[in-house]
Design a protein around this motif. Structure first.
Motif, PDB file in Angstrom:
ATOM      1  N   PHE A  46       0.802  -1.228   0.000  1.00 51.74           N
ATOM      2  CA  PHE A  46       0.000   0.000   0.000  1.00 51.74           C
ATOM      3  C   PHE A  46       0.836   1.280   0.000  1.00 51.74           C
ATOM      4  CE2 PHE A  46      -4.339  -1.519   0.583  1.00 51.74           C
ATOM      5  CZ  PHE A  46      -4.144  -2.828   0.998  1.00 51.74           C
ATOM      6  N   ASP A  51      -5.326   6.895  -1.259  1.00 54.71           N
ATOM      7  CA  ASP A  51      -6.413   6.249  -0.514  1.00 54.71           C
ATOM      8  C   ASP A  51      -7.436   5.648  -1.474  1.00 54.71           C
ATOM      9  OD1 ASP A  51      -5.545   6.545   2.141  1.00 54.71           O
ATOM     10  OD2 ASP A  51      -6.251   8.607   2.223  1.00 54.71           O
ATOM     11  N   ALA A  54      -6.078   2.456  -2.821  1.00 54.32           N
ATOM     12  CA  ALA A  54      -6.071   1.455  -1.750  1.00 54.32           C
ATOM     13  C   ALA A  54      -7.470   0.857  -1.559  1.00 54.32           C
ATOM     14  CB  ALA A  54      -5.580   2.079  -0.441  1.00 54.32           C
ATOM     15  N   GLU A  55      -8.477   1.701  -1.656  1.00 58.27           N
ATOM     16  CA  GLU A  55      -9.842   1.202  -1.448  1.00 58.27           C
ATOM     17  C   GLU A  55     -10.311   0.298  -2.582  1.00 58.27           C
ATOM     18  OE1 GLU A  55     -12.688   4.059   0.336  1.00 58.27           O
ATOM     19  OE2 GLU A  55     -10.886   5.084   1.063  1.00 58.27           O
ATOM     20  N   MET A  58      -8.821  -4.591  -4.003  1.00 61.03           N
ATOM     21  CA  MET A  58      -9.302  -5.957  -4.160  1.00 61.03           C
ATOM     22  C   MET A  58      -9.967  -6.187  -5.524  1.00 61.03           C
ATOM     23  SD  MET A  58      -8.049  -7.162  -1.433  1.00 61.03           S
ATOM     24  CE  MET A  58      -8.662  -8.861  -1.422  1.00 61.03           C
TER      25      MET A  58
ATOM     26  N   PHE B  25     -13.138   6.809   9.080  1.00 65.72           N
ATOM     27  CA  PHE B  25     -11.698   6.693   9.376  1.00 65.72           C
ATOM     28  C   PHE B  25     -11.128   5.335   8.963  1.00 65.72           C
ATOM     29  CE2 PHE B  25     -13.052   9.688  12.825  1.00 65.72           C
ATOM     30  CZ  PHE B  25     -12.411  10.801  12.306  1.00 65.72           C
ATOM     31  N   HIS B  26     -12.008   4.349   8.806  1.00 61.34           N
ATOM     32  CA  HIS B  26     -11.516   2.983   8.609  1.00 61.34           C
ATOM     33  C   HIS B  26     -11.322   2.646   7.137  1.00 61.34           C
ATOM     34  CE1 HIS B  26     -12.749   1.604  12.936  1.00 61.34           C
ATOM     35  NE2 HIS B  26     -11.860   2.556  12.920  1.00 61.34           N
ATOM     36  N   ASN B  27     -10.346   3.301   6.540  1.00 62.16           N
ATOM     37  CA  ASN B  27      -9.957   2.924   5.178  1.00 62.16           C
ATOM     38  C   ASN B  27      -8.666   2.093   5.264  1.00 62.16           C
ATOM     39  OD1 ASN B  27      -7.578   4.604   4.961  1.00 62.16           O
ATOM     40  ND2 ASN B  27      -8.950   6.354   4.787  1.00 62.16           N
ATOM     41  N   PRO B  28      -8.295   1.427   4.177  1.00 61.37           N
ATOM     42  CA  PRO B  28      -7.193   0.452   4.287  1.00 61.37           C
ATOM     43  C   PRO B  28      -5.876   1.033   4.792  1.00 61.37           C
ATOM     44  CG  PRO B  28      -8.382   0.127   2.220  1.00 61.37           C
ATOM     45  CD  PRO B  28      -8.956   1.361   2.857  1.00 61.37           C
ATOM     46  N   ARG B  29      -5.457   2.186   4.264  1.00 61.94           N
ATOM     47  CA  ARG B  29      -4.158   2.721   4.692  1.00 61.94           C
ATOM     48  C   ARG B  29      -4.196   3.164   6.154  1.00 61.94           C
ATOM     49  NH1 ARG B  29      -0.510   5.245   0.963  1.00 61.94           N
ATOM     50  NH2 ARG B  29      -1.011   7.227   1.942  1.00 61.94           N
ATOM     51  N   ASN B  30      -5.286   3.783   6.585  1.00 59.91           N
ATOM     52  CA  ASN B  30      -5.421   4.145   7.997  1.00 59.91           C
ATOM     53  C   ASN B  30      -5.306   2.907   8.885  1.00 59.91           C
ATOM     54  OD1 ASN B  30      -6.032   6.639   6.936  1.00 59.91           O
ATOM     55  ND2 ASN B  30      -7.881   6.961   8.163  1.00 59.91           N
ATOM     56  N   LEU B  31      -6.007   1.859   8.484  1.00 57.47           N
ATOM     57  CA  LEU B  31      -6.033   0.656   9.320  1.00 57.47           C
ATOM     58  C   LEU B  31      -4.677  -0.042   9.352  1.00 57.47           C
ATOM     59  CD1 LEU B  31      -9.605  -0.532   8.380  1.00 57.47           C
ATOM     60  CD2 LEU B  31      -8.859   0.175  10.663  1.00 57.47           C
ATOM     61  N   ILE B  32      -3.914   0.033   8.258  1.00 57.54           N
ATOM     62  CA  ILE B  32      -2.565  -0.557   8.277  1.00 57.54           C
ATOM     63  C   ILE B  32      -1.653   0.266   9.180  1.00 57.54           C
ATOM     64  CG2 ILE B  32      -0.518  -1.085   6.895  1.00 57.54           C
ATOM     65  CD1 ILE B  32      -2.465  -1.851   4.633  1.00 57.54           C
ATOM     66  N   LEU B  33      -1.796   1.584   9.179  1.00 53.16           N
ATOM     67  CA  LEU B  33      -1.023   2.406  10.121  1.00 53.16           C
ATOM     68  C   LEU B  33      -1.426   2.073  11.565  1.00 53.16           C
ATOM     69  CD1 LEU B  33      -1.006   5.797   8.182  1.00 53.16           C
ATOM     70  CD2 LEU B  33       0.987   4.372   8.684  1.00 53.16           C
ATOM     71  N   ALA B  34      -2.718   1.892  11.805  1.00 50.31           N
ATOM     72  CA  ALA B  34      -3.185   1.546  13.154  1.00 50.31           C
ATOM     73  C   ALA B  34      -2.652   0.169  13.583  1.00 50.31           C
ATOM     74  CB  ALA B  34      -4.714   1.566  13.199  1.00 50.31           C
ATOM     75  N   LEU B  77      -6.851  -5.828  12.567  1.00 49.49           N
ATOM     76  CA  LEU B  77      -6.714  -6.733  11.428  1.00 49.49           C
ATOM     77  C   LEU B  77      -8.091  -7.129  10.893  1.00 49.49           C
ATOM     78  CD1 LEU B  77      -4.733  -8.360   9.655  1.00 49.49           C
ATOM     79  CD2 LEU B  77      -5.001 -10.242  11.278  1.00 49.49           C
ATOM     80  N   LEU B  80      -9.571  -4.292   8.989  1.00 41.65           N
ATOM     81  CA  LEU B  80      -8.937  -4.222   7.669  1.00 41.65           C
ATOM     82  C   LEU B  80      -9.546  -5.273   6.740  1.00 41.65           C
ATOM     83  CD1 LEU B  80      -6.674  -3.046   5.835  1.00 41.65           C
ATOM     84  CD2 LEU B  80      -5.177  -4.845   6.730  1.00 41.65           C
ATOM     85  N   LEU B  84     -11.742  -4.509   3.306  1.00 39.77           N
ATOM     86  CA  LEU B  84     -11.258  -5.081   2.046  1.00 39.77           C
ATOM     87  C   LEU B  84     -12.157  -6.232   1.575  1.00 39.77           C
ATOM     88  CD1 LEU B  84      -7.402  -5.156   2.774  1.00 39.77           C
ATOM     89  CD2 LEU B  84      -8.623  -3.531   1.300  1.00 39.77           C
TER      90      LEU B  84
ATOM     91  N   ARG C  29       2.575   9.946   4.971  1.00 45.98           N
ATOM     92  CA  ARG C  29       1.967   8.632   5.221  1.00 45.98           C
ATOM     93  C   ARG C  29       2.568   7.556   4.328  1.00 45.98           C
ATOM     94  NH1 ARG C  29      -3.478   8.134   7.159  1.00 45.98           N
ATOM     95  NH2 ARG C  29      -4.059   7.341   5.128  1.00 45.98           N
ATOM     96  N   LEU C  33       4.573   4.179   5.732  1.00 48.33           N
ATOM     97  CA  LEU C  33       4.284   2.810   5.275  1.00 48.33           C
ATOM     98  C   LEU C  33       5.550   2.163   4.702  1.00 48.33           C
ATOM     99  CD1 LEU C  33       0.750   3.378   3.714  1.00 48.33           C
ATOM    100  CD2 LEU C  33       1.266   1.976   5.720  1.00 48.33           C
TER     101      LEU C  33
ATOM    102  N   ALA D  43       3.645   5.828  13.445  1.00 50.50           N
ATOM    103  CA  ALA D  43       2.469   5.470  12.642  1.00 50.50           C
ATOM    104  C   ALA D  43       1.182   5.902  13.343  1.00 50.50           C
ATOM    105  CB  ALA D  43       2.447   3.960  12.366  1.00 50.50           C
ATOM    106  N   GLN D  47      -2.281   7.846  11.963  1.00 43.64           N
ATOM    107  CA  GLN D  47      -3.206   6.802  11.516  1.00 43.64           C
ATOM    108  C   GLN D  47      -4.595   7.298  11.071  1.00 43.64           C
ATOM    109  OE1 GLN D  47      -2.981   4.089  14.796  1.00 43.64           O
ATOM    110  NE2 GLN D  47      -4.346   5.243  16.107  1.00 43.64           N
ATOM    111  N   TRP D  48      -5.101   8.322  11.690  1.00 44.51           N
ATOM    112  CA  TRP D  48      -6.444   8.788  11.288  1.00 44.51           C
ATOM    113  C   TRP D  48      -6.395  10.081  10.477  1.00 44.51           C
ATOM    114  CZ3 TRP D  48      -8.069   4.361  11.907  1.00 44.51           C
ATOM    115  CH2 TRP D  48      -8.021   3.662  13.109  1.00 44.51           C
TER     116      TRP D  48
END
Lengths: 109, 109, 109, 109
Positions: A46, A51, A54-55, A58, B25-34, B77, B80, B84, C29, C33, D43, D47-48
């Motif tokens: 990623f 963003d 990334a979304e 899949m 807030f819960h997009n893939p790149r955010n969640l990978i950073l989290a 995880l 994420l 996805l 960001r 990553l 990170a 993250q957000w």
């Protein structure tokens, strides 16, 4: 009722390690380094994406790679929980309860 | 039969995010950073321990902290995987099958 | 006098990115990553080693791989500092001063 | 001429560890776990955030936190290089040469 049921996966992973004599490698610090490695591989997929890209990942040719790395993170996390004898269902349930206190839901509109 | 059943957890996490308006807030790149952040917190607990100390950690006063960090890694995880739209049971099953081909079991003694 | 002098490296990395039109990818960001990815590659080299094997790693055939991953972590960290306009010498100096207050030296024997 | 000169920093860090009897903790695997912890803290700050918020972070109230975490990552990376006896200037120079071959510059417009 369980929030997450990992019994069959844990049994499968225990067999898998035993059949390869891998238990000697699966201590907590090793598994955290392995987990770090897998999260790194996920991050790498990623790292240069927007963003929006990334979304949509899949729907593209990286989907299978992402799926495999998510599986790898989960597998090492489960092995870590197993060697630490952590009941992940109870751990997750307790953590969600803590989070619910820390971050109360918004009032209904 | 599933190796890992996450249906109830996914439903609970979907509600939890919706009740707090966290989906934005819960997009893939955010969640990978989290996820990186939580794996970092787990690593920090173990960073100055010997392997022997690490193996005994669940008998000491850091047990609950470890348990919470393992839960946090799992929760991010799962979020994420949810955004996805990855079926983690199928992903884990396929990855174990790949690993089994790549690393055949040792011959029985 | 500086504790760390990165001026020539920063100039080299600025040229390198410009010559490849990479500045558009080097936002904070993305670079975090990428840093996560490189730390993961470093962790992977050490994941199944004992502490004794890890301490001898530079005498073995993985030495060059370790050296390259350490360089990669440093290069992405410097790019991150550059895009954030952080003076790493000042940052490091201030952090060491903070640490010195937090962890006073042991009394001389 | 060096691309990066870390001599004074390495001397300072060697003194710092010796004055606290920390050399016994600074082995490669411990330092990689510590590095993972610090990258995780970095990170977490981002993250957000959106990419736009991340690019403006040094103008806001998180600037000093970011600066400290960048310093922490650099300090542990340098300690790792020190215990592995890696000459970071040479390592970085060689890695940039490798990258230059792998990714040739774009033709001038």
């Amino acid at each position: 009722m369980k929030l997450i049921d990992t019994a069959a996966l844990e049994a499968r992973l225990a067999d898998f390690a035993r059949e390869r004599d891998w238990d000697r490698f699966h201590n907590p610090r090793n598994l955290i380094l392995a987990l770090t490695g897998e999260v790194g591989e996920l991050a790498e997929i990623f790292q240069w994406l927007t963003d929006a890209q990334a979304e949509a990942i899949m729907q593209g040719d990286k989907a299978e790679h992402v799926r495999q790395e998510v599986a790898d993170v989960l597998l090492y996390l489960m092995r870590l929980a197993m060697v630490l004898k952590i009941d992940v269902d109870a751990a997750v349930r307790d953590k969600i309860a803590l989070n619910a206190k820390k971050y109360p839901p918004l009032p209904e509109a």
